[in-house]
Design a protein around this motif. Structure first.
Motif, PDB file in Angstrom:
ATOM      1  N   MET A   1      48.357  27.193 115.580  1.00  0.00           N
ATOM      2  CA  MET A   1      48.009  28.683 115.514  1.00  0.00           C
ATOM      3  C   MET A   1      48.886  29.640 115.790  1.00  0.00           C
ATOM      4  O   MET A   1      49.980  29.255 116.215  1.00  0.00           O
ATOM      5  CB  MET A   1      46.863  28.758 116.609  1.00  0.00           C
ATOM      6  CG  MET A   1      45.987  29.980 116.778  1.00  0.00           C
ATOM      7  SD  MET A   1      45.349  30.328 115.249  1.00  0.00           S
ATOM      8  CE  MET A   1      43.781  29.057 115.113  1.00  0.00           C
ATOM      9  N   ALA A   2      48.603  30.975 115.271  1.00  0.00           N
ATOM     10  CA  ALA A   2      49.414  31.795 115.352  1.00  0.00           C
ATOM     11  C   ALA A   2      50.051  32.052 116.655  1.00  0.00           C
ATOM     12  O   ALA A   2      49.400  31.991 117.613  1.00  0.00           O
ATOM     13  CB  ALA A   2      48.871  33.122 114.869  1.00  0.00           C
ATOM     14  N   SER A   3      51.421  32.566 116.735  1.00  0.00           N
ATOM     15  CA  SER A   3      52.082  32.817 118.041  1.00  0.00           C
ATOM     16  C   SER A   3      52.190  34.347 117.859  1.00  0.00           C
ATOM     17  O   SER A   3      51.848  35.259 118.564  1.00  0.00           O
ATOM     18  CB  SER A   3      53.299  32.190 118.650  1.00  0.00           C
ATOM     19  OG  SER A   3      54.122  31.849 117.431  1.00  0.00           O
ATOM     20  N   ASN A   4      53.338  34.845 117.089  1.00  0.00           N
ATOM     21  CA  ASN A   4      53.964  36.289 116.778  1.00  0.00           C
ATOM     22  C   ASN A   4      53.060  36.870 115.749  1.00  0.00           C
ATOM     23  O   ASN A   4      52.756  37.929 116.016  1.00  0.00           O
ATOM     24  CB  ASN A   4      55.092  35.844 116.271  1.00  0.00           C
ATOM     25  CG  ASN A   4      55.994  37.641 116.174  1.00  0.00           C
ATOM     26  OD1 ASN A   4      56.129  38.250 117.162  1.00  0.00           O
ATOM     27  ND2 ASN A   4      56.235  38.034 114.945  1.00  0.00           N
ATOM     28  N   ALA A   7      46.313  37.147 115.912  1.00  0.00           N
ATOM     29  CA  ALA A   7      45.348  36.126 115.888  1.00  0.00           C
ATOM     30  C   ALA A   7      44.356  36.694 115.230  1.00  0.00           C
ATOM     31  O   ALA A   7      44.034  37.689 114.847  1.00  0.00           O
ATOM     32  CB  ALA A   7      45.090  36.019 117.447  1.00  0.00           C
ATOM     33  N   HIS A  17      43.498  32.026 109.237  1.00  0.00           N
ATOM     34  CA  HIS A  17      44.832  32.645 109.554  1.00  0.00           C
ATOM     35  C   HIS A  17      45.952  32.093 108.430  1.00  0.00           C
ATOM     36  O   HIS A  17      45.440  31.259 107.678  1.00  0.00           O
ATOM     37  CB  HIS A  17      45.467  32.087 110.902  1.00  0.00           C
ATOM     38  CG  HIS A  17      45.703  30.977 110.971  1.00  0.00           C
ATOM     39  ND1 HIS A  17      44.861  29.819 111.247  1.00  0.00           N
ATOM     40  CD2 HIS A  17      47.213  30.188 111.058  1.00  0.00           C
ATOM     41  CE1 HIS A  17      45.669  28.771 111.400  1.00  0.00           C
ATOM     42  NE2 HIS A  17      46.547  28.867 111.232  1.00  0.00           N
ATOM     43  N   GLU A 232      55.398  31.790 108.175  1.00  0.00           N
ATOM     44  CA  GLU A 232      55.735  31.166 109.341  1.00  0.00           C
ATOM     45  C   GLU A 232      57.136  31.747 109.811  1.00  0.00           C
ATOM     46  O   GLU A 232      57.470  31.699 111.100  1.00  0.00           O
ATOM     47  CB  GLU A 232      56.279  29.477 109.023  1.00  0.00           C
ATOM     48  CG  GLU A 232      54.992  28.767 108.484  1.00  0.00           C
ATOM     49  CD  GLU A 232      55.214  27.199 108.014  1.00  0.00           C
ATOM     50  OE1 GLU A 232      56.370  27.112 107.645  1.00  0.00           O
ATOM     51  OE2 GLU A 232      54.085  26.492 107.956  1.00  0.00           O
ATOM     52  N   ASP A 235      55.516  34.300 112.038  1.00  0.00           N
ATOM     53  CA  ASP A 235      54.812  33.563 113.065  1.00  0.00           C
ATOM     54  C   ASP A 235      55.926  33.328 114.168  1.00  0.00           C
ATOM     55  O   ASP A 235      55.669  33.216 115.311  1.00  0.00           O
ATOM     56  CB  ASP A 235      54.052  32.618 112.657  1.00  0.00           C
ATOM     57  CG  ASP A 235      52.985  31.865 113.693  1.00  0.00           C
ATOM     58  OD1 ASP A 235      52.645  32.989 114.464  1.00  0.00           O
ATOM     59  OD2 ASP A 235      52.774  30.937 113.749  1.00  0.00           O
ATOM     60  N   ALA A 236      57.028  33.001 113.834  1.00  0.00           N
ATOM     61  CA  ALA A 236      58.011  32.243 114.710  1.00  0.00           C
ATOM     62  C   ALA A 236      59.049  33.538 115.053  1.00  0.00           C
ATOM     63  O   ALA A 236      59.864  33.252 116.125  1.00  0.00           O
ATOM     64  CB  ALA A 236      58.962  31.419 113.990  1.00  0.00           C
ATOM     65  N   GLY A 237      58.659  34.623 114.759  1.00  0.00           N
ATOM     66  CA  GLY A 237      59.457  35.810 115.506  1.00  0.00           C
ATOM     67  C   GLY A 237      60.468  36.312 114.582  1.00  0.00           C
ATOM     68  O   GLY A 237      61.085  37.179 114.994  1.00  0.00           O
TER      69      GLY A 237
END
Length: 306
Positions: A1-4, A7, A17, A232, A235-237
């Protein structure tokens, strides 16, 4: 699931997502639907990392298919990839009755959710839009996503209409292809319970920046790994990397726009050895000169082997 990455909306039970390609409908040379190849294309994008699939969007040529053909496409895609990723099926039509019929068929086929384009051809006011979506949501127990593409339907949704739509039980998200970033940003700000999906390859990175949980990308139909890498990275920042990949998507998008409308994706698939057949008339494939030029551009971008 998404982090950065943003959501999904809190009302969205599917948590849609990431990258959700609007998969193609494949045809035989006589323009009859090739259901096996249509399902194989869904598998192609899932193997490329897609987080879901959206059959029977604009790229799926839904408006050129009969009701029976559309129902069989949904069933074929669900049978192929439905155990692996969410399948959100396009069911929109100019009339509410026809939309409900397609929605019920999608539910019977096992789709996880439905995407309902605003009715097209006839002008539609806010009250009509709300009643349309209410009747669809009442008819099926599936998460329902609005497909907002006023350039094709002739009907845009005012922000106050979106507020009314957000109150309908079962309506859980919006796929926005308006390219109206202020409209999109305000709609996201006003409705955190809804999932928003960016519907243009020109706004993948910007869509994430304003709060979209995912992206419905035509480029991902041909090069899913490229768009998945963009998501990605974000999402990883690593937003710098995501921006670089958006720049590459711009180049690919420009290359795919060569020739007749929407011909680029199937041509690019063919150049990779995936034959999705022709487009259905009156749409048409690229001619040999345009396809050769596309091949050269894609090779220069490093997207074709050999």
């Amino acid at each position: 699931m998404a982090s950065n990455a943003p959501a999904p909306g809190t009302d969205d039970p599917l948590g849609i997502h990431g990258v959700v390609p609007p998969t193609v409908t494949a045809f035989h040379d006589d323009e009859t639907v090739d259901y096996e190849a249509t399902a194989a294309h869904a598998r192609f994008v899932v193997e490329g990392g897609a987080h879901g699939v959206f059959p029977l969007g604009t790229n799926g040529e839904f408006a050129l298919l009969s009701g029976e053909e559309r129902d069989r496409v949904v069933r074929a895609v669900v049978e192929e990839v439905g155990d692996d990723v969410p399948v959100i099926a396009g069911v929109g039509a100019p009339s509410t009755r026809r939309t409900v019929a397609r929605a019920e068929a999608a539910a019977d086929a096992g789709a996880d959710g439905i995407v309902v384009v605003t009715p097209f051809y006839y002008p539609l006011d806010g009250a009509g839009a709300v009643e349309h979506y209410r009747r669809v949501c009442d008819a099926v127990d599936l998460p329902t996503y609005v497909y907002h593409i006023p350039s094709k339907t002739g009907n845009s949704l005012a922000l106050d209409t979106v507020a009314e739509l957000a109150e309908i039980p079962g309506l859980v998200g919006v796929k926005d292809s308006s390219k109206d970033v202020p409209w999109l940003g305000q709609a996201i700000d006003d409705h955190p319970a809804l999932t928003f999906l960016s519907g243009s390859d020109s706004l993948l990175f910007p869509g994430l920046e304003v709060g979209c949980a995912g992206m419905v990308s035509a480029v991902a139909n041909a090069f899913p790994e490229l768009v998945v890498d963009l998501f990605e990275a974000y999402d990883a920042g690593d937003e710098d990397r995501a921006q670089e990949l958006q720049s590459q998507v711009y180049d690919v998008r420009s290359a795919l726009k060569r020739g007749p409308y929407m011909a680029g994706v199937k041509a690019a698939l063919s150049l990779q050895g995936f034959d999705a057949g022709p487009l259905r008339s009156p749409l048409r494939r690229m001619d040999a000169a345009d396809e050769a030029a596309l091949e050269l551009e894609l090779r220069e971008l490093g997207l074709l082997d050999g």
